[in-house]
Design an enzyme around this catalytic site. Structure first.
Site, PDB file in Angstrom:
ATOM      1  N   CYS A   1       0.828  -1.202   0.000  1.00 38.09           N
ATOM      2  CA  CYS A   1       0.000   0.000   0.000  1.00 38.09           C
ATOM      3  C   CYS A   1       0.871   1.265   0.000  1.00 38.09           C
ATOM      4  CB  CYS A   1      -0.975  -0.050   1.178  1.00 38.09           C
ATOM      5  SG  CYS A   1      -2.340   1.082   0.981  1.00 38.09           S
ATOM      6  N   TYR A   2       0.916   2.019   1.104  1.00 42.70           N
ATOM      7  CA  TYR A   2       1.831   3.169   1.130  1.00 42.70           C
ATOM      8  C   TYR A   2       3.249   2.709   0.798  1.00 42.70           C
ATOM      9  CZ  TYR A   2       4.385   7.273   2.753  1.00 42.70           C
ATOM     10  OH  TYR A   2       5.207   8.374   2.817  1.00 42.70           O
TER      11      TYR A   2
ATOM     12  N   HIS B   1      -3.637  -5.131   0.966  1.00 43.43           N
ATOM     13  CA  HIS B   1      -3.047  -5.598   2.229  1.00 43.43           C
ATOM     14  C   HIS B   1      -3.123  -7.125   2.320  1.00 43.43           C
ATOM     15  CE1 HIS B   1      -2.400  -1.761   4.319  1.00 43.43           C
ATOM     16  NE2 HIS B   1      -3.386  -1.338   3.552  1.00 43.43           N
TER      17      HIS B   1
ATOM     18  N   GLU C   1      -1.856  -8.983   4.498  1.00 43.38           N
ATOM     19  CA  GLU C   1      -1.776  -9.471   5.877  1.00 43.38           C
ATOM     20  C   GLU C   1      -3.136  -9.609   6.552  1.00 43.38           C
ATOM     21  OE1 GLU C   1      -0.522  -6.812   4.651  1.00 43.38           O
ATOM     22  OE2 GLU C   1      -0.974  -5.033   5.807  1.00 43.38           O
TER      23      GLU C   1
ATOM     24  N   ASP D   1       1.707 -15.697  31.049  1.00 45.29           N
ATOM     25  CA  ASP D   1       2.979 -15.035  30.731  1.00 45.29           C
ATOM     26  C   ASP D   1       3.993 -15.173  31.866  1.00 45.29           C
ATOM     27  OD1 ASP D   1       1.515 -14.305  28.579  1.00 45.29           O
ATOM     28  OD2 ASP D   1       1.260 -12.216  29.176  1.00 45.29           O
TER      29      ASP D   1
ATOM     30  N   LYS E   1       1.578 -13.379  22.023  1.00 45.74           N
ATOM     31  CA  LYS E   1       0.874 -14.185  23.024  1.00 45.74           C
ATOM     32  C   LYS E   1       0.770 -15.666  22.612  1.00 45.74           C
ATOM     33  CE  LYS E   1      -1.829 -14.218  26.753  1.00 45.74           C
ATOM     34  NZ  LYS E   1      -1.482 -13.573  28.027  1.00 45.74           N
TER      35      LYS E   1
END
Ligand code: XMP
Length: 523
Positions: A86-87, A180, A182, A237, A379
Site C-alpha cells: 500500500c503506502y 493488504h 496481511e 505469561d 501471546k
C-alpha cells in the site's frame, strides 16, 4: 535489536493500523522479524540490522506530501528482496522513478476488491489465481494510487481501481502491492508472504524449540551468578517466564506470588502446588489477604480500588524481594506487542480508561535490572513456548485474569461475604462452560456480583439476595470484544445451577455488551 543468530526480516513501519499483522503472518512461517518505525530506520540501522529481506508497511500519509515518511536509501541498496504494501508500494515507486497520483479520478478503493493476473507468472504469485474464476479477493484501503510504475518493474495483477495492484522488479526481487495481504479479508494473503520469504531464502529457523535453547543461553549470559526475582501471578505469561528462567538458572531464581485475597476458588493453592511440587521452584507465597481487604474496606470507587491494589502490590512485592540476598534482577513477562514502538500520527496522550495494574516503576525504585525473556514473542508464541516447556494445556489455555482480580468484578464495596459468593458462582459458571465444551471458544468468561439485592421466591419462602451478571466474550487481543452468543438453554441451565448451588444469589443476568462501548471487566 536483540537477536542476530537467525535470518532476520526488517519491517519498516509507516504507521499502518495492521503492521503487527504482517509480523504475525511472518512468525507463522517461522521467520524472525522485527517492526521498527520509519523514523528510527537510518542507513546505519539497516546495515547493522543486516536483514535478509525488508517489508515496507502501509501508512496513512501521502507520498506527495512534502516531509512524508521515506525508507532510507540503504534499504534499496542492501541487495535484499523488498516487499512494499500500500503506502509501501507508493513510496517504492516514487523513490525508484515511478509516479503516484492522488485518488481524485475515482480510483480510491476501500474494502473488498478482486485482482486479475497478467501474463507474467513469477514465483511470487505461485498459489495465487488458482481458483476457477482466475481472480483473487484482496483488501484495498488506499486514496492515492500508483499511476506509473518505476523502470524495471512489471505488472503482475490489476484491479478495477488499481491498474498496478501487483508489481515487481523480478531482477532485484522488489515486489509491491497496493492491497493488504496481511489481513483476513485477503484470504490467500499468507501465500504471498510465504512466496516472498521463500524467494528471499529464509530457512524458517524461528521455532519455539530453538527459541527456548537460545533464551536459556542468553539468560545465563545476562544473569551470571546473580539472583533473580520473578513476580508470579499464575497467569500464562509470568508462569512461562518463570519456568524458562528456572530451566536456565535453577535456584538462582525466587518467585514471589502475591496473594491479595482476590483470587478465584482454589486458585492460590493450585498455583503454589504446581510450582512447588511440579517444578521444585523457590516460591514465596505472600498471603496478604488481610492487608488488601483491610485497605479496600469501605472503598467503592473503581479507580480508587485499582490504585490501592496497585500500590499495595508494589509494597508487598518489594518487602519480600528485599529478603532475597544478592538479588540484582527482576524478571517480567513483557511481550512483543508491549514493546513495539508504534508510529503515532494522532499525537496527544490517550485518555486513561482504567489504571492497569502492573509492576512498572519497580525496577528503578529497587535498583534492579530487568530480565524479559518473552520480549520477542506474541501471546500465541508464549503459549507454544509453554507447551514446549511442558506446562499442562489446562494451564496454558486458561482465560486471562486481571491483576486486581475479583476486586473489579465486585462493583461497589468489597466484602468477604460478597467475595465468597462470587467465587462459588464463578466456579459453577466456568464448570458449565467446560461441560458444554465451550471454554476454548470463549476468550474470557467470569461472573460479576452486583451491588444490589433483589427479591425472589424459593420454595415457599421469600429471598432477598444478591444479583449477579455472567460475562463471556470473544476477542483477539482484549482491545475489542463481542459478547458470546450462548444458547438460551445454556443460560437457563446455568442460572438454575447458580441459584440452587450458591447461597446468597437469587438472580442471574447475562451481560450482552460488546467492547466498545463496554469494557470486558465491569470496573
Ligand atoms: P477491559 O476491562 O479493559 O479489559 O476491557 C481488557 C483485558 O484486560 C484485562 N484487565 C487487566 N489485566 N491488569 C491486568 O493484568 C489489570 O489491571 C487489568 N484490567 C483489565 C481484562 O481482564 C481483559 O482481559
Amino acid at each position: 535489536m536483540t537477536d542476530t543468530s537467525h535470518d532476520r526480516l526488517l519491517i519498516i513501519d509507516f504507521g499502518s493500523q495492521v503492521t503487527q499483522l504482517i509480523a504475525r503472518r511472518l512468525r507463522e512461517l517461522n521467520v524472525y522479524c522485527e517492526i521498527h518505525p520509519y523514523q528510527n530506520v537510518t542507513d546505519a540501522f539497516v546495515k547493522e540490522f543486516a536483514p535478509k529481506a525488508i517489508i515496507f508497511s502501509g501508512g496513512p500519509d501521502s507520498v506527495m506530501r512534502e516531509g512524508s515518511p521515506r525508507p532510507p536509501k540503504a534499504a534499496y541498496e542492501a541487495g535484499v528482496p523488498i516487499l512494499g504494501i500500500c503506502y509501501g508500494q507508493q513510496v517504492m515507486m516514487h523513490d525508484l522513478g515511478g509516479k503516484v497520483e492522488a485518488g481524485e479520478h475515482a480510483t480510491a478503493e476501500f474494502g473488498r476488491a478482486y485482482v486479475t493476473p497478467t501474463e507474467s507468472r513469477p514465483n511470487f504469485v505461485t498459489g495465487w489465481f488458482m481458483d476457477g474464476s482466475g481472480q483473487e479477493q484482496v483488501w484495498m484501503s488506499h486514496g492515492d494510487h500508483v499511476s506509473e510504475i518505476a523502470p524495471g518493474f512489471e505488472v503482475l495483477g490489476t484491479s478495477p481501481g488499481a491498474p498496478f495492484a501487483m508489481t515487481a522488479d523480478l531482477e532485484r526481487k522488489f515486489y509491491a502491492v497496493q492491497f493488504h495481504p496481511e489481513v483476513h479479508h485477503t484470504p490467500n494473503g499468507a501465500t504471498l508472504y510465504e512466496n516472498f520469504v521463500r524467494e528471499a531464502g529464509f530457512s524458517g529457523d524461528w521455532t519455539m524449540g530453538a527459541y527456548r535453547e537460545e533464551m536459556i543461553r542468553k539468560i545465563r549470559e545476562q544473569v551470571g551468578d546473580k539472583q533473580v526475582i520473578c513476580g508470579l501471578s499464575g497467569g500464562v505469561d509470568s508462569s512461562v517466564a518463570a519456568i524458562l528462567l528456572h530451566e536456565a538458572i535453577g535456584d538462582q531464581l525466587t518467585c514471589v506470588f502475591v496473594d491479595h485475597g482476590l483470587l478465584r476458588l482454589h486458585e492460590a493453592e493450585e498455583v503454589v502446588t504446581m510450582f512447588r511440587d511440579n517444578y521444585n521452584l523457590k516460591l514465596i507465597h505472600a498471603d496478604e489477604t488481610e492487608l488488601f481487604l483491610g485497605e479496600l474496606e469501605g472503598q467503592s470507587d473503581p479507580e480508587t480500588k485499582r490504585k490501592i491494589i496497585g500500590k499495595l502490590f508494589i509494597d508487598v512485592f518489594q518487602k519480600h524481594a528485599d529478603t532475597i540476598e544478592g538479588a540484582e534482577f527482576l524478571a517480567q513477562g513483557t511481550l512483543y506487542p508491549d514493546v513495539i514502538e508504534s508510529v503515532s500520527f494522532s499525537g496527544g496522550p490517550s485518555v486513561t480508561i482504567k489504571s492497569h495494574h502492573n509492576v512498572g516503576g519497580l525496577p528503578e525504585k529497587m535498583g534492579l535490572k530487568l530480565v524479559e525473556p518473552l520480549r520477542e514473542l506474541f501471546k500465541d508464541e508464549v503459549r507454544e513456548l509453554g507447551r514446549e516447556l511442558g506446562l499442562p494445556q489446562s494451564f496454558i489455555g486458561r482465560h486471562p485474569f486481571p491483576g486486581p482480580g475479583l476486586a473489579i468484578r465486585c462493583p461497589g464495596e468489597i466484602t468477604r461475604e460478597k467475595l465468597e459468593i462470587l467465587r462459588k458462582a464463578d466456579a459453577v459458571y466456568i464448570d458449565q462452560i467446560r461441560k458444554h465444551g465451550l471454554y476454548d471458544d470463549i476468550w474470557q468468561a467470569f461472573v460479576a456480583i452486583l451491588p444490589v439485592r433483589t427479591v425472589g421466591v424459593m420454595g415457599d419462602g421469600r429471598t432477598y439476595d444478591f444479583a449477579c451478571a455472567l460475562r463471556a466474550v470473544t476477542s483477539v487481543d482484549g482491545m475489542t470484544a463481542d459478547y458470546y452468543p450462548f444458547e438460551h438453554s445454556f443460560l437457563g441451565e446455568t442460572a438454575t445451577r447458580i441459584i440452587n448451588e450458591v447461597k446468597g444469589i437469587n438472580r442471574v443476568t447475562y451481560d450482552i455488551t460488546s467492547k466498545p462501548p463496554g469494557t470486558i471487566e465491569w470496573e
